[in-house]
Design a protein around this motif. Sequence first.
Motif, PDB file in Angstrom:
ATOM      1  N   CYS A   1       0.834  -1.200   0.000  1.00 53.37           N
ATOM      2  CA  CYS A   1       0.000   0.000   0.000  1.00 53.37           C
ATOM      3  C   CYS A   1       0.873   1.256   0.000  1.00 53.37           C
ATOM      4  O   CYS A   1       0.629   2.206  -0.748  1.00 53.37           O
ATOM      5  CB  CYS A   1      -0.923  -0.022   1.217  1.00 53.37           C
ATOM      6  SG  CYS A   1      -2.109   1.336   1.305  1.00 53.37           S
TER       7      CYS A   1
ATOM      8  N   ARG B   1      -9.137   5.824  -1.437  1.00 50.70           N
ATOM      9  CA  ARG B   1      -8.890   4.530  -0.779  1.00 50.70           C
ATOM     10  C   ARG B   1     -10.144   4.030  -0.078  1.00 50.70           C
ATOM     11  O   ARG B   1     -10.546   2.875  -0.249  1.00 50.70           O
ATOM     12  CB  ARG B   1      -7.749   4.659   0.224  1.00 50.70           C
ATOM     13  CG  ARG B   1      -7.504   3.375   1.019  1.00 50.70           C
ATOM     14  CD  ARG B   1      -6.682   3.631   2.264  1.00 50.70           C
ATOM     15  NE  ARG B   1      -5.316   3.962   1.944  1.00 50.70           N
ATOM     16  CZ  ARG B   1      -4.395   4.230   2.871  1.00 50.70           C
ATOM     17  NH1 ARG B   1      -4.746   4.238   4.155  1.00 50.70           N
ATOM     18  NH2 ARG B   1      -3.161   4.509   2.532  1.00 50.70           N
TER      19      ARG B   1
ATOM     20  N   TYR C   1      -4.700  -2.170   0.742  1.00 55.74           N
ATOM     21  CA  TYR C   1      -5.238  -1.674   2.009  1.00 55.74           C
ATOM     22  C   TYR C   1      -6.378  -2.556   2.504  1.00 55.74           C
ATOM     23  O   TYR C   1      -6.476  -2.854   3.702  1.00 55.74           O
ATOM     24  CB  TYR C   1      -5.723  -0.237   1.814  1.00 55.74           C
ATOM     25  CG  TYR C   1      -6.453   0.332   3.004  1.00 55.74           C
ATOM     26  CD1 TYR C   1      -5.760   0.748   4.133  1.00 55.74           C
ATOM     27  CD2 TYR C   1      -7.841   0.472   2.989  1.00 55.74           C
ATOM     28  CE1 TYR C   1      -6.426   1.279   5.227  1.00 55.74           C
ATOM     29  CE2 TYR C   1      -8.517   1.004   4.079  1.00 55.74           C
ATOM     30  CZ  TYR C   1      -7.804   1.400   5.181  1.00 55.74           C
ATOM     31  OH  TYR C   1      -8.468   1.923   6.261  1.00 55.74           O
TER      32      TYR C   1
ATOM     33  N   ASP D   1      -5.664   3.531   9.357  1.00 55.15           N
ATOM     34  CA  ASP D   1      -6.301   2.309   9.319  1.00 55.15           C
ATOM     35  C   ASP D   1      -7.444   2.173  10.037  1.00 55.15           C
ATOM     36  O   ASP D   1      -8.374   1.871   9.847  1.00 55.15           O
ATOM     37  CB  ASP D   1      -5.716   1.220   9.617  1.00 55.15           C
ATOM     38  CG  ASP D   1      -4.710   0.900  10.351  1.00 55.15           C
ATOM     39  OD1 ASP D   1      -3.772   0.804  10.428  1.00 55.15           O
ATOM     40  OD2 ASP D   1      -4.908   0.486  10.779  1.00 55.15           O
TER      41      ASP D   1
END
Length: 360
Positions: free
Chosen positions: A35, A54, A253, A359
Amino acid sequence: MGVQEDKDIKGGSWMSSDFKCYGIIITSCLFFSLCSLFTDFIQDMPVNEILWWRFFITFILGVLYNQITETPSAVLKVSRSLMLTALFGTITASCTVFALRHLPIGEGTLLLTTAPFFTVILSSLILGERLVLCDYIALLVATAGVIFVAQPDFIFDIGETDNTNTSQHVVYYIAIFIALCRGFFKAAKYVAVSVTDSQIETHVIVVYLSLMGLLSISTFNIIKCVSTGGAEPILQPLTTLNGVYISLMSVSYLLQQLCVCTAMRFGKPAKASLLKYFDIVLPLVFQVAIFRDTPNQYGLIGSGLIVAAVLTVILVGRPGKKGDAAPQEETLRDSEKLLSDSTSGKGSSARYTILDEVDD
């Protein structure tokens, strides 16, 4: 991952060894490195727009997966822990964007990787997870490694930072506080994931994280556009090449998120989070292998310390004491029993670039 598979993982031999959880975390670090690599190839796009794409692509892929598996209603399954997971993930993303815009890369890297500290504390208080002495030593060694890799200016370039602008000085310290908040809420997300209802598939958690992140970044982009009078568009036109790299980045991801959520749900969050320090080393390896960019001596020392810390957690800090996570294991057993009853009628190479660290 389906309900029955989740149940088998928790109740069977699949997670009988924490080493398998470690393997999943290391795999997530590999996907994170991919990523990061694809992010480096993206040209002339601000971080908030990269994050928007994303989250958008990850959300679409998650919804499509539900359609393919003929479980579209899965995204409607909600629980308190799932909503908390999505909320904490949203706050994490927002804090990351703010910190990246107002902190130098060194300070940002150091402060945005504080999640393991908070995860250890929250896992101990909420899940009853306990670590051994070697784990705490590994945590300190890994933090020292991050300092060497990130090389924050306040340690390595003392006296070079211009603090004459008072307003910038205030924003700088606000950004430090926001970055620390990001570490706390990321740890809270890990703990919330670990106690999410076993009837909710892991990929559904990722769908909710992506949706909430998408809403958060979209709000940020709209505010930015309005505040600049339209000078900065909500989204810039996407070139073909950037579209390819963004797609590859988003798939990496997505796989990383699936690995992380799986490990946090079926392993021990505190120990698993310690291994996430490997996220800092693997991108450097890719930079050396692909860009032929060799880290300086500090980067090499820091990478060595992080690798040593991770190996200490895996090989020396024995997780096998049966009572280390008894409250969590008991909760899992109770959840399995209830489920059973219900179904039966009962930056440069010398510095780690944290640009894409959301994240998780």
